[in-house]
Design a protein around this motif. Structure first.
Motif, PDB file in Angstrom:
ATOM      1  N   SER A  89      -2.534   5.989   3.954  1.00 15.78           N
ATOM      2  CA  SER A  89      -2.972   4.674   4.820  1.00 15.78           C
ATOM      3  C   SER A  89      -3.954   3.466   4.480  1.00 15.78           C
ATOM      4  O   SER A  89      -4.224   2.316   4.798  1.00 15.78           O
ATOM      5  N   GLY A  90      -5.281   3.700   3.837  1.00 15.84           N
ATOM      6  CA  GLY A  90      -6.146   3.640   2.874  1.00 15.84           C
ATOM      7  C   GLY A  90      -5.694   2.847   2.595  1.00 15.84           C
ATOM      8  O   GLY A  90      -6.664   1.105   1.498  1.00 15.84           O
ATOM      9  N   LEU A  91      -4.025   2.742   1.611  1.00 12.01           N
ATOM     10  CA  LEU A  91      -3.897   1.769   0.190  1.00 12.01           C
ATOM     11  C   LEU A  91      -3.519   0.889   1.427  1.00 12.01           C
ATOM     12  O   LEU A  91      -2.557  -0.247   0.678  1.00 12.01           O
ATOM     13  N   ASP A  92      -3.003   1.217   1.872  1.00 13.66           N
ATOM     14  CA  ASP A  92      -2.263   0.324   3.230  1.00 13.66           C
ATOM     15  C   ASP A  92       0.249   0.537   2.384  1.00 13.66           C
ATOM     16  O   ASP A  92       0.056  -0.894   2.433  1.00 13.66           O
ATOM     17  N   ILE A  93       0.157   1.808   2.455  1.00  9.16           N
ATOM     18  CA  ILE A  93       1.256   1.988   2.001  1.00  9.16           C
ATOM     19  C   ILE A  93       1.859   3.166   3.268  1.00  9.16           C
ATOM     20  O   ILE A  93       1.288   4.011   3.796  1.00  9.16           O
ATOM     21  N   THR A  94       2.979   3.219   3.083  1.00  6.22           N
ATOM     22  CA  THR A  94       3.717   3.968   3.849  1.00  6.22           C
ATOM     23  C   THR A  94       4.950   4.387   2.891  1.00  6.22           C
ATOM     24  O   THR A  94       5.187   4.182   2.005  1.00  6.22           O
ATOM     25  N   PRO A  95       5.251   5.565   3.507  1.00  5.99           N
ATOM     26  CA  PRO A  95       6.038   6.761   2.673  1.00  5.99           C
ATOM     27  C   PRO A  95       7.465   6.201   2.733  1.00  5.99           C
ATOM     28  O   PRO A  95       8.023   5.942   1.077  1.00  5.99           O
ATOM     29  N   ASP A  96       7.987   5.126   2.643  1.00  3.92           N
ATOM     30  CA  ASP A  96       9.186   4.629   2.442  1.00  3.92           C
ATOM     31  C   ASP A  96       9.006   2.954   1.596  1.00  3.92           C
ATOM     32  O   ASP A  96       9.946   2.336   0.863  1.00  3.92           O
ATOM     33  N   GLN A  97       7.477   3.001   1.186  1.00  8.43           N
ATOM     34  CA  GLN A  97       7.364   1.958  -0.034  1.00  8.43           C
ATOM     35  C   GLN A  97       6.967   2.482  -1.200  1.00  8.43           C
ATOM     36  O   GLN A  97       7.123   3.058  -2.233  1.00  8.43           O
ATOM     37  N   LEU A  98       7.309   4.130  -1.161  1.00  2.79           N
ATOM     38  CA  LEU A  98       6.926   5.178  -2.870  1.00  2.79           C
ATOM     39  C   LEU A  98       8.578   4.901  -3.591  1.00  2.79           C
ATOM     40  O   LEU A  98       8.898   4.943  -2.328  1.00  2.79           O
ATOM     41  N   VAL A  99       7.895   5.037  -4.576  1.00  2.00           N
ATOM     42  CA  VAL A  99       9.322   4.987  -5.934  1.00  2.00           C
ATOM     43  C   VAL A  99       9.063   6.381  -6.043  1.00  2.00           C
ATOM     44  O   VAL A  99       8.117   6.685  -6.792  1.00  2.00           O
ATOM     45  N   GLN A 100       9.829   6.931  -6.867  1.00  2.00           N
ATOM     46  CA  GLN A 100      11.108   8.434  -6.803  1.00  2.00           C
ATOM     47  C   GLN A 100      10.986   8.053  -8.270  1.00  2.00           C
ATOM     48  O   GLN A 100      12.513   7.650  -8.637  1.00  2.00           O
ATOM     49  N   TRP A 101      10.384   8.433  -9.400  1.00  2.00           N
ATOM     50  CA  TRP A 101      10.012   7.763 -11.387  1.00  2.00           C
ATOM     51  C   TRP A 101      10.835   9.367 -11.857  1.00  2.00           C
ATOM     52  O   TRP A 101      11.291   9.355 -12.307  1.00  2.00           O
ATOM     53  N   GLY A 102      10.111  10.652 -10.860  1.00  2.00           N
ATOM     54  CA  GLY A 102      10.763  11.905 -11.485  1.00  2.00           C
ATOM     55  C   GLY A 102      10.608  13.005 -10.859  1.00  2.00           C
ATOM     56  O   GLY A 102      10.034  12.628  -9.367  1.00  2.00           O
ATOM     57  N   GLY A 103      10.792  14.275 -11.222  1.00  2.00           N
ATOM     58  CA  GLY A 103      10.733  15.292 -10.072  1.00  2.00           C
ATOM     59  C   GLY A 103      10.609  16.592 -11.667  1.00  2.00           C
ATOM     60  O   GLY A 103      10.996  15.924 -12.651  1.00  2.00           O
ATOM     61  N   THR A 104      10.767  17.346 -10.736  1.00  2.00           N
ATOM     62  CA  THR A 104      10.412  18.556 -11.226  1.00  2.00           C
ATOM     63  C   THR A 104      11.872  19.558 -10.650  1.00  2.00           C
ATOM     64  O   THR A 104      12.332  19.707  -9.578  1.00  2.00           O
ATOM     65  N   ASP A 105      11.917  21.223 -11.907  1.00  2.00           N
ATOM     66  CA  ASP A 105      12.879  22.216 -11.953  1.00  2.00           C
ATOM     67  C   ASP A 105      12.394  22.844 -10.249  1.00  2.00           C
ATOM     68  O   ASP A 105      13.488  23.341  -9.639  1.00  2.00           O
TER      69      ASP A 105
END
Length: 174
Positions: A89-105
């Motif tokens: 919120s302090g960055l003026d970002i919402t979860p629907d703006q995040l971009v998943q570029w990776g993950g783990t097992d």
């Protein structure tokens, strides 16, 4: 500092790379140039049988930035830890703006926080279950290099990661 050349030495890419991801540009999903460069030599796949990187327009949905981003946004819309919600919120970002570029097992998520110039986006590492998180201000190839050399430690990752001889595979479980 861009660490892709060092990553290539530490963990050589496969000789045959699926470059189909280069043909498609995902609507609404922008990629930092360093990630595109990494995908150009590695393709989408897995480092050390644990850390997955996603590409755009790939045939297999499990390796797709578009599909993983849609799924992550859906999950994250259900709630975030209060401290993370406040940070975003302090960055003026919402979860629907995040971009998943990776993950783990283990189901942990690596998501870009799209704030500022695209090539400077920090990465949110979010533990499966959304309990703990870390924010890393490195572009994806540098982050992977530092994880594989143990220069960067993410507390939610298991102590046996990385191995002593990390390798890359386009899809080790296929």
């Amino acid at each position: 500092m861009h660490r892709l050349p060092e990553l290539l030495v530490l963990c050589p890419p496969p000789t045959a790379v699926d470059r189909s991801h280069r043909a498609t540009v995902a609507e609404g999903v922008e990629l930092p140039s360093s990630h595109r460069q990494m995908l150009a030599v590695y393709g989408a796949g897995c480092f050390d049988e644990f850390l997955w990187i996603y590409g755009e327009g790939v045939e297999r949905e499990a390796l797709s930035i578009e599909e993983n981003t849609r799924a992550a946004r859906s999950i994250l819309s259900r709630g975030l830890p209060e401290s993370l919600a406040e940070h975003l919120s302090g960055l003026d970002i919402t979860p629907d703006q995040l971009v998943q570029w990776g993950g783990t097992d283990n189901g942990d998520l690596l998501l870009w926080i799209p704030t500022g110039p695209v090539d400077e986006w920090p990465t949110l590492v979010l533990e499966a279950g959304r309990l703990r998180f870390s924010i890393v201000s490195l572009e994806s190839p540098s982050m992977i290099f530092e994880l594989l050399t143990k220069s960067l430690k993410i507390p939610i990752f298991p102590p046996d990661f990385p191995s002593t001889n990390p390798q890359f595979s386009p899809d080790p479980y296929r």
